[in-house]
Design a protein around this motif. Structure first.
Motif, PDB file in Angstrom:
ATOM      1  N   CYS A 158       0.861  -1.191   0.000  1.00  0.00           N
ATOM      2  CA  CYS A 158       0.000   0.000   0.000  1.00  0.00           C
ATOM      3  C   CYS A 158       0.890   1.232   0.000  1.00  0.00           C
ATOM      4  CB  CYS A 158      -0.913  -0.015   1.229  1.00  0.00           C
ATOM      5  SG  CYS A 158      -2.215   1.256   1.182  1.00  0.00           S
ATOM      6  N   TRP A 159       1.602   1.413  -1.097  1.00  0.00           N
ATOM      7  CA  TRP A 159       2.681   2.386  -1.150  1.00  0.00           C
ATOM      8  C   TRP A 159       2.214   3.823  -1.001  1.00  0.00           C
ATOM      9  CZ3 TRP A 159       6.370  -0.877  -0.584  1.00  0.00           C
ATOM     10  CH2 TRP A 159       6.345  -2.116  -1.233  1.00  0.00           C
ATOM     11  N   GLU A 160       1.149   4.179  -1.714  1.00  0.00           N
ATOM     12  CA  GLU A 160       0.662   5.564  -1.654  1.00  0.00           C
ATOM     13  C   GLU A 160      -0.824   5.656  -1.990  1.00  0.00           C
ATOM     14  OE1 GLU A 160       2.620   6.300  -6.077  1.00  0.00           O
ATOM     15  OE2 GLU A 160       3.489   7.234  -4.305  1.00  0.00           O
ATOM     16  N   GLN A 161      -1.518   4.523  -1.932  1.00  0.00           N
ATOM     17  CA  GLN A 161      -2.942   4.513  -2.246  1.00  0.00           C
ATOM     18  C   GLN A 161      -3.731   5.344  -1.228  1.00  0.00           C
ATOM     19  OE1 GLN A 161      -0.877   2.001  -2.466  1.00  0.00           O
ATOM     20  NE2 GLN A 161      -1.485   0.455  -3.950  1.00  0.00           N
ATOM     21  N   PRO A 162      -4.879   5.893  -1.648  1.00  0.00           N
ATOM     22  CA  PRO A 162      -5.684   6.724  -0.737  1.00  0.00           C
ATOM     23  C   PRO A 162      -6.306   5.891   0.388  1.00  0.00           C
ATOM     24  CG  PRO A 162      -6.850   6.324  -2.796  1.00  0.00           C
ATOM     25  CD  PRO A 162      -5.463   5.805  -3.001  1.00  0.00           C
ATOM     26  N   LEU A 163      -6.716   6.575   1.440  1.00  0.00           N
ATOM     27  CA  LEU A 163      -7.298   5.890   2.601  1.00  0.00           C
ATOM     28  C   LEU A 163      -8.578   5.134   2.253  1.00  0.00           C
ATOM     29  CD1 LEU A 163      -6.823   8.605   5.385  1.00  0.00           C
ATOM     30  CD2 LEU A 163      -5.429   6.592   4.921  1.00  0.00           C
ATOM     31  N   GLN A 164      -9.219   5.523   1.146  1.00  0.00           N
ATOM     32  CA  GLN A 164     -10.463   4.859   0.746  1.00  0.00           C
ATOM     33  C   GLN A 164     -10.213   3.475   0.147  1.00  0.00           C
ATOM     34  OE1 GLN A 164      -9.582   7.969  -0.165  1.00  0.00           O
ATOM     35  NE2 GLN A 164     -10.931   9.136   1.208  1.00  0.00           N
ATOM     36  N   GLN A 165      -8.949   3.167  -0.138  1.00  0.00           N
ATOM     37  CA  GLN A 165      -8.611   1.882  -0.744  1.00  0.00           C
ATOM     38  C   GLN A 165      -8.957   0.756   0.234  1.00  0.00           C
ATOM     39  OE1 GLN A 165      -8.129  -0.736  -2.836  1.00  0.00           O
ATOM     40  NE2 GLN A 165      -6.597   0.497  -3.915  1.00  0.00           N
ATOM     41  N   LYS A 166      -9.795  -0.179  -0.204  1.00  0.00           N
ATOM     42  CA  LYS A 166     -10.266  -1.257   0.681  1.00  0.00           C
ATOM     43  C   LYS A 166      -9.752  -2.625   0.242  1.00  0.00           C
ATOM     44  CE  LYS A 166     -12.723   1.611   3.106  1.00  0.00           C
ATOM     45  NZ  LYS A 166     -12.283   2.013   4.460  1.00  0.00           N
ATOM     46  N   HIS A 167      -8.869  -2.651  -0.746  1.00  0.00           N
ATOM     47  CA  HIS A 167      -8.436  -3.930  -1.289  1.00  0.00           C
ATOM     48  C   HIS A 167      -7.006  -4.252  -0.886  1.00  0.00           C
ATOM     49  CE1 HIS A 167     -12.087  -3.965  -3.647  1.00  0.00           C
ATOM     50  NE2 HIS A 167     -11.788  -2.771  -4.144  1.00  0.00           N
ATOM     51  N   HIS A 168      -6.675  -5.528  -0.994  1.00  0.00           N
ATOM     52  CA  HIS A 168      -5.321  -6.036  -0.786  1.00  0.00           C
ATOM     53  C   HIS A 168      -4.802  -5.642   0.596  1.00  0.00           C
ATOM     54  CE1 HIS A 168      -1.630  -7.911  -1.778  1.00  0.00           C
ATOM     55  NE2 HIS A 168      -0.934  -6.796  -1.940  1.00  0.00           N
ATOM     56  N   LEU A 206       4.855  14.631   4.034  1.00  0.00           N
ATOM     57  CA  LEU A 206       4.107  15.475   4.970  1.00  0.00           C
ATOM     58  C   LEU A 206       2.660  15.660   4.531  1.00  0.00           C
ATOM     59  CD1 LEU A 206       6.811  18.227   5.671  1.00  0.00           C
ATOM     60  CD2 LEU A 206       6.179  16.265   7.112  1.00  0.00           C
ATOM     61  N   TYR A 207       2.359  15.312   3.251  1.00  0.00           N
ATOM     62  CA  TYR A 207       1.006  15.505   2.718  1.00  0.00           C
ATOM     63  C   TYR A 207       0.202  14.206   2.675  1.00  0.00           C
ATOM     64  CZ  TYR A 207       3.674  19.553   1.284  1.00  0.00           C
ATOM     65  OH  TYR A 207       4.505  20.644   1.284  1.00  0.00           O
ATOM     66  N   ASP A 208       0.824  13.120   3.062  1.00  0.00           N
ATOM     67  CA  ASP A 208       0.107  11.846   3.126  1.00  0.00           C
ATOM     68  C   ASP A 208      -0.924  11.933   4.247  1.00  0.00           C
ATOM     69  OD1 ASP A 208      -0.694   9.159   3.671  1.00  0.00           O
ATOM     70  OD2 ASP A 208       1.201   8.405   2.884  1.00  0.00           O
ATOM     71  N   PRO A 209      -2.205  11.586   3.982  1.00  0.00           N
ATOM     72  CA  PRO A 209      -3.221  11.651   5.040  1.00  0.00           C
ATOM     73  C   PRO A 209      -2.840  10.845   6.285  1.00  0.00           C
ATOM     74  CG  PRO A 209      -4.254  11.304   2.912  1.00  0.00           C
ATOM     75  CD  PRO A 209      -2.765  11.193   2.689  1.00  0.00           C
ATOM     76  N   ILE A 210      -2.099   9.754   6.098  1.00  0.00           N
ATOM     77  CA  ILE A 210      -1.661   8.964   7.242  1.00  0.00           C
ATOM     78  C   ILE A 210      -0.709   9.783   8.115  1.00  0.00           C
ATOM     79  CG2 ILE A 210      -0.243   6.982   7.908  1.00  0.00           C
ATOM     80  CD1 ILE A 210      -1.491   5.397   5.686  1.00  0.00           C
ATOM     81  N   MET A 211       0.229  10.468   7.471  1.00  0.00           N
ATOM     82  CA  MET A 211       1.178  11.286   8.227  1.00  0.00           C
ATOM     83  C   MET A 211       0.475  12.469   8.877  1.00  0.00           C
ATOM     84  SD  MET A 211       4.363  11.239   9.051  1.00  0.00           S
ATOM     85  CE  MET A 211       5.069  12.371  10.265  1.00  0.00           C
ATOM     86  N   ILE A 212      -0.441  13.052   8.169  1.00  0.00           N
ATOM     87  CA  ILE A 212      -1.191  14.188   8.714  1.00  0.00           C
ATOM     88  C   ILE A 212      -1.930  13.771   9.979  1.00  0.00           C
ATOM     89  CG2 ILE A 212      -3.153  15.730   8.288  1.00  0.00           C
ATOM     90  CD1 ILE A 212      -2.230  15.832   5.340  1.00  0.00           C
ATOM     91  N   HIS A 213      -2.520  12.563   9.946  1.00  0.00           N
ATOM     92  CA  HIS A 213      -3.254  12.098  11.123  1.00  0.00           C
ATOM     93  C   HIS A 213      -2.309  11.775  12.273  1.00  0.00           C
ATOM     94  CE1 HIS A 213      -6.015   9.648  13.622  1.00  0.00           C
ATOM     95  NE2 HIS A 213      -6.919  10.472  13.110  1.00  0.00           N
ATOM     96  N   LEU A 214      -1.151  11.202  11.954  1.00  0.00           N
ATOM     97  CA  LEU A 214      -0.156  10.940  13.004  1.00  0.00           C
ATOM     98  C   LEU A 214       0.229  12.237  13.721  1.00  0.00           C
ATOM     99  CD1 LEU A 214       2.446   8.358  11.600  1.00  0.00           C
ATOM    100  CD2 LEU A 214       1.217   8.192  13.772  1.00  0.00           C
ATOM    101  N   GLN A 215       0.312  13.312  12.941  1.00  0.00           N
ATOM    102  CA  GLN A 215       0.714  14.589  13.521  1.00  0.00           C
ATOM    103  C   GLN A 215      -0.336  15.159  14.467  1.00  0.00           C
ATOM    104  OE1 GLN A 215       3.681  15.647  13.352  1.00  0.00           O
ATOM    105  NE2 GLN A 215       4.494  15.931  11.311  1.00  0.00           N
ATOM    106  N   THR A 216      -1.576  14.682  14.372  1.00  0.00           N
ATOM    107  CA  THR A 216      -2.590  15.126  15.322  1.00  0.00           C
ATOM    108  C   THR A 216      -2.424  14.425  16.670  1.00  0.00           C
ATOM    109  OG1 THR A 216      -4.240  13.435  14.708  1.00  0.00           O
ATOM    110  CG2 THR A 216      -4.215  15.470  13.420  1.00  0.00           C
TER     111      THR A 216
END
Length: 283
Positions: A158-168, A206-216
């Motif tokens: 899951c290298w850079e797929q969006p958070l909505q990705q539900k597969h694999h 820094l723009y990955d939604p995962i990283m953004i959420h970690l920063q919260t």
């Protein structure tokens, strides 16, 4: 968007000139194991090292000359001893019953305390044939300051797929990041200097939604941000070092380095990853 390429260094300077400068690295060693090639737990298409391959890896370890090296894809301390001389390094690993364990090599002038493995990072089904890796949780001290480290090797694919990705693999990777958030929140509440490092299998920016959420959860310094890796031909990093609390202020500016190989990694039994390093100035 083109990111600056981190300098790839095969030969690295020693950090011994400054008593409180610590060179911190992470290195995925690509299925490093002493098992027979026909072992049922090993895929058929992985590298099988000869004695010369182990010697070659040891040669690069000496040039890396890091004080702390987070390890991934190593089949325990016996395999690691072929690469990291026990006279130089203490070797600590998780208690997983998997081939690809997380571990750490630490020079003997530092004190290592192993905390409970973060077993919850194995988000695979209890009946799964192959399980994911636990995180290695250690505290390392120079006698004055203490640094808490979590070594991870997260789910691939899951290298850079969006958070909505539900597969694999994406749902499993997202689960693992929620577990990382819990660990980070605990360290933040304690006020302890901490690092999360290893193979994230995610091209974090820094723009990955995962990283953004970690920063919260806590302010984190992504040391690979805005850089590309010479090991991957100029792609984003998937091996990362994240700093939290006081550790963020310990980073020596512009100390991010990638140790590249002079020759074909596959031909010489090396690794498909290169060591990623930073230097911390510990007060």
């Amino acid at each position: 968007m083109l990111f600056p390429l981190v300098i790839g260094l095969t030969y690295c300077e020693s950090s011994s000139a400054f008593a409180h400068d610590i060179k911190l690295s992470t290195w995925n060693l690509d299925w490093l194991s002493l098992r027979n090639p026909d072992d049922a737990d090993l895929p058929s298409d992985i590298p099988h090292r000869s004695p010369n391959d182990f010697e070659h890896l040891n040669h690069y370890t000496q040039h890396l000359n890091a004080d702390i090296i987070a390890l991934q894809e190593v089949d325990g301390p016996e395999a690691a001893k072929k690469v990291f001389n026990p006279k130089d390094y203490q070797l600590v690993f998780t208690h997983d019953e998997v081939v690809q364990r997380t571990g750490i090599a630490v020079k003997h002038n530092l004190i290592v305390t192993q905390n409970d493995d973060v077993k919850s990072l194995d988000v695979s089904s209890p009946t799964a044939k192959h399980h994911l890796r636990s995180g290695l949780d250690v505290s390392i001290s120079d006698g004055k300051s203490t640094l808490r480290l979590l070594v991870v090797h997260l789910k691939t694919g899951c290298w850079e797929q969006p958070l909505q990705q539900k597969h694999h693999s994406c749902p499993q990777l997202y689960q693992q990041f929620h577990i990382l958030e819990d660990w980070v929140a605990e360290r933040q509440d304690e006020g302890s200097a901490f690092v999360v490092l290893g193979d994230f299998n995610r091209r974090l920016t820094l723009y990955d939604p995962i990283m953004i959420h970690l920063q919260t959860i806590a302010p984190l310094l992504l040391t690979t941000a805005g850089k590309a890796s010479p090991c991957w031909g100029g792609e984003y990093f998937i091996d990362h070092i994240l700093l939290g609390n006081a550790a963020s202020s310990w980073l020596v500016p512009n100390s991010l380095r990638v140790m590249t190989y002079k020759e074909s990694a596959s031909a010489q039994g090396l690794s498909d990853h290169c060591p990623v390093s930073i230097t911390l100035h510990i007060p």
